[in-house]
Design a protein around this motif. Sequence first.
Motif, mmCIF file in Angstrom:
data_model
loop_
_atom_site.group_PDB
_atom_site.id
_atom_site.type_symbol
_atom_site.label_atom_id
_atom_site.label_comp_id
_atom_site.label_asym_id
_atom_site.label_seq_id
_atom_site.Cartn_x
_atom_site.Cartn_y
_atom_site.Cartn_z
ATOM 1 N N ALA A 71 0.818 -1.214 0.000
ATOM 2 C CA ALA A 71 0.000 0.000 0.000
ATOM 3 C C ALA A 71 0.850 1.262 0.000
ATOM 4 C CB ALA A 71 -0.936 0.003 1.201
ATOM 5 N N ASN A 72 1.713 1.391 0.994
ATOM 6 C CA ASN A 72 2.586 2.560 1.142
ATOM 7 C C ASN A 72 1.782 3.868 1.126
ATOM 8 O OD1 ASN A 72 5.217 1.182 1.240
ATOM 9 N ND2 ASN A 72 4.659 0.552 -0.836
ATOM 10 N N THR A 73 0.827 3.930 2.041
ATOM 11 C CA THR A 73 -0.059 5.085 2.133
ATOM 12 C C THR A 73 -0.226 5.537 3.576
ATOM 13 O OG1 THR A 73 -2.024 3.679 2.330
ATOM 14 C CG2 THR A 73 -1.414 4.412 0.107
ATOM 15 N N LEU A 74 -0.731 6.756 3.703
ATOM 16 C CA LEU A 74 -1.251 7.267 4.964
ATOM 17 C C LEU A 74 -2.753 7.441 4.802
ATOM 18 C CD1 LEU A 74 1.192 10.113 6.060
ATOM 19 C CD2 LEU A 74 0.784 7.987 7.274
ATOM 20 N N LEU A 133 5.068 8.408 -1.206
ATOM 21 C CA LEU A 133 6.138 8.732 -2.155
ATOM 22 C C LEU A 133 7.426 7.998 -1.816
ATOM 23 C CD1 LEU A 133 5.408 12.558 -2.448
ATOM 24 C CD2 LEU A 133 4.400 10.666 -3.732
ATOM 25 N N GLY A 134 7.244 6.785 -1.346
ATOM 26 C CA GLY A 134 8.356 5.913 -1.009
ATOM 27 C C GLY A 134 7.791 4.573 -0.561
ATOM 28 N N ARG A 135 8.628 3.747 0.071
ATOM 29 C CA ARG A 135 8.180 2.426 0.516
ATOM 30 C C ARG A 135 8.550 2.189 1.977
ATOM 31 N NH1 ARG A 135 11.000 1.161 -4.004
ATOM 32 N NH2 ARG A 135 12.447 -0.156 -2.834
ATOM 33 N N GLY A 136 7.610 1.580 2.672
ATOM 34 C CA GLY A 136 7.868 1.197 4.056
ATOM 35 C C GLY A 136 7.684 2.302 5.066
ATOM 36 N N PRO A 137 6.515 2.985 5.097
ATOM 37 C CA PRO A 137 6.287 4.060 6.071
ATOM 38 C C PRO A 137 6.090 3.513 7.487
ATOM 39 C CG PRO A 137 4.263 3.641 4.855
ATOM 40 C CD PRO A 137 5.327 2.783 4.227
ATOM 41 N N ALA A 194 8.799 8.505 7.598
ATOM 42 C CA ALA A 194 10.046 7.756 7.502
ATOM 43 C C ALA A 194 9.828 6.535 6.617
ATOM 44 C CB ALA A 194 10.511 7.333 8.900
ATOM 45 N N ASN A 195 10.263 6.631 5.369
ATOM 46 C CA ASN A 195 10.132 5.521 4.427
ATOM 47 C C ASN A 195 11.370 4.630 4.523
ATOM 48 O OD1 ASN A 195 7.585 6.187 3.301
ATOM 49 N ND2 ASN A 195 8.538 7.754 2.019
ATOM 50 N N GLN A 196 11.235 3.577 5.311
ATOM 51 C CA GLN A 196 12.365 2.718 5.634
ATOM 52 C C GLN A 196 13.023 2.119 4.396
ATOM 53 O OE1 GLN A 196 11.268 -0.546 8.184
ATOM 54 N NE2 GLN A 196 13.130 -1.699 7.768
ATOM 55 N N ASN A 197 12.224 1.658 3.438
ATOM 56 C CA ASN A 197 12.770 0.878 2.333
ATOM 57 C C ASN A 197 13.266 1.717 1.165
ATOM 58 O OD1 ASN A 197 12.067 -1.401 3.827
ATOM 59 N ND2 ASN A 197 10.074 -1.569 2.862
ATOM 60 N N THR A 198 13.078 3.021 1.226
ATOM 61 C CA THR A 198 13.606 3.888 0.166
ATOM 62 C C THR A 198 14.562 4.942 0.725
ATOM 63 O OG1 THR A 198 11.454 5.038 0.278
ATOM 64 C CG2 THR A 198 11.824 3.576 -1.584
ATOM 65 N N VAL A 234 18.473 9.599 4.399
ATOM 66 C CA VAL A 234 19.108 8.839 5.477
ATOM 67 C C VAL A 234 18.719 7.379 5.314
ATOM 68 C CG1 VAL A 234 17.179 9.308 7.059
ATOM 69 C CG2 VAL A 234 19.410 8.662 7.995
ATOM 70 N N GLY A 235 19.658 6.481 5.540
ATOM 71 C CA GLY A 235 19.412 5.064 5.312
ATOM 72 C C GLY A 235 18.506 4.440 6.351
ATOM 73 N N SER A 236 17.505 3.693 5.892
ATOM 74 C CA SER A 236 16.584 2.940 6.750
ATOM 75 C C SER A 236 16.028 3.764 7.919
ATOM 76 C CB SER A 236 17.261 1.675 7.303
ATOM 77 O OG SER A 236 17.535 0.770 6.274
ATOM 78 N N PRO A 237 15.403 4.907 7.652
ATOM 79 C CA PRO A 237 14.810 5.675 8.763
ATOM 80 C C PRO A 237 13.573 4.959 9.296
ATOM 81 C CG PRO A 237 14.150 6.637 6.669
ATOM 82 C CD PRO A 237 15.111 5.515 6.345
ATOM 83 N N VAL A 238 13.509 4.797 10.613
ATOM 84 C CA VAL A 238 12.393 4.048 11.199
ATOM 85 C C VAL A 238 11.755 4.730 12.396
ATOM 86 C CG1 VAL A 238 13.024 1.771 10.350
ATOM 87 C CG2 VAL A 238 14.074 2.606 12.443
ATOM 88 N N CYS A 239 12.298 5.849 12.854
ATOM 89 C CA CYS A 239 11.673 6.568 13.973
ATOM 90 C C CYS A 239 12.011 8.038 13.881
ATOM 91 C CB CYS A 239 12.129 6.013 15.314
ATOM 92 S SG CYS A 239 11.275 6.747 16.732
ATOM 93 N N LEU A 240 11.008 8.895 14.076
ATOM 94 C CA LEU A 240 11.170 10.341 14.023
ATOM 95 C C LEU A 240 10.682 10.960 15.328
ATOM 96 C CD1 LEU A 240 9.617 10.944 10.475
ATOM 97 C CD2 LEU A 240 12.025 10.552 11.005
ATOM 98 N N VAL A 241 11.500 11.795 15.947
ATOM 99 C CA VAL A 241 11.139 12.447 17.204
ATOM 100 C C VAL A 241 11.551 13.910 17.136
ATOM 101 C CG1 VAL A 241 11.524 12.552 19.684
ATOM 102 C CG2 VAL A 241 11.342 10.332 18.560
#
Length: 373
Positions: A291-294, A315-319, A334-338, A362-369
């Motif tokens: 899906a890659n949606t919000l 606009l990417g993969r793995g949100p 944070a689109n982890q896969n792109t 940034v590579g593999s972003p998975v958390c934003l604070v």
Amino acid sequence: MKLLTICLFLITCPLIILAQHVHLLIGTYTQDGQREGIYVYQFDVKTGEAMAVSSAEAENPSFLALSADSKYLYAVNENGEGKGAVSAYAFDDSQGILTFLNRQLTRGDHPCHVVTDSDGNHVIVSNYSGGSVSVFPIGPAGSLGGMVQQIHHEGSGPDPQRQQAPHVHSAFFNHDETQLFVQDLGTDKVNIYDYRPENVADPLAAATPPFLTGTQGGGPRHLTLSADGRFIYLVQEMAATVMVYEQREDMWEAIQEVPINEAGFDGQDGAADIKLSPDGKFLYASNRGDANTLAIYQVESTSGKLTKIGNQQVLGRGPRNFALSPDGRFLLVANQNTDQVVVFSRGADTGLLTDTGHRIRVGSPVCLVFADL
């Protein structure tokens, strides 16, 4: 008088400029050895642009939690084989610099979420593969003491591949921090604990009721609460739905379940994160997989129920994770896969998102604070 006005402007001008920026901290996966771990950016809350400030070495810091005063950062180290841990850092919010303090093993594999109470008493870690919750006291200088409590969940769910055992995915406090809600993907439950920080040995105790039940095979992952604490919004990873619960006479009742996907979607799901806008009028939920949606919902102020507005492609993969800027003007995904964070502007009246064109590479972003400067 004119000279005095000029002098006052020169004195206050740096403060005005400073208030236009906040620090953004990004946790990543590092198992491929191509990134350091935690990255700090200066984010412009007027334009949506970001500038790199610093970084800190960390092993798979897949989730981050700042102390209420932004002086300390806590990061899980999402490792297996008995190496799962949580790390503490001092954070200089004026300079955006992290300094490592110490690390504690969580005694549970693949810790994937961390939270701390606003008074700085404890850090609480969710161990996905371990199916447990680990509690650590915080020292006066922000460092972590040895684990004082660990609660192991029991049970399973109907999916034999993903729910063969408990999988604790996150833990969130209610607004007055008297209770902790712990999402267990493996058992389709939200376990509820009373939080008693004054109890040194056992700060968590089973509440009444002790849990909420999600959809069978739904896989509870994250939740958020309305500002008045009356409603819980739970994202279910496997079902790709949002469950709404209302508190009625100290009990929680499920009142709605709404889909994240657009009608007709038949691909793979991986619902991940859920957030309310600062004004509580809109709710957002992410879905990975195909899906890659919000999903964007409007929140009815009286009933708490959701009305679907639409779906925004990320606009990417793995949100895996997303965050709203403190004033709610921007939503960052944070689109982890792109390997990038996409910055959207947000309509305060409509809740809809518009691509700003700004990206954080940034590579593999998975958390934003976010942290206020």
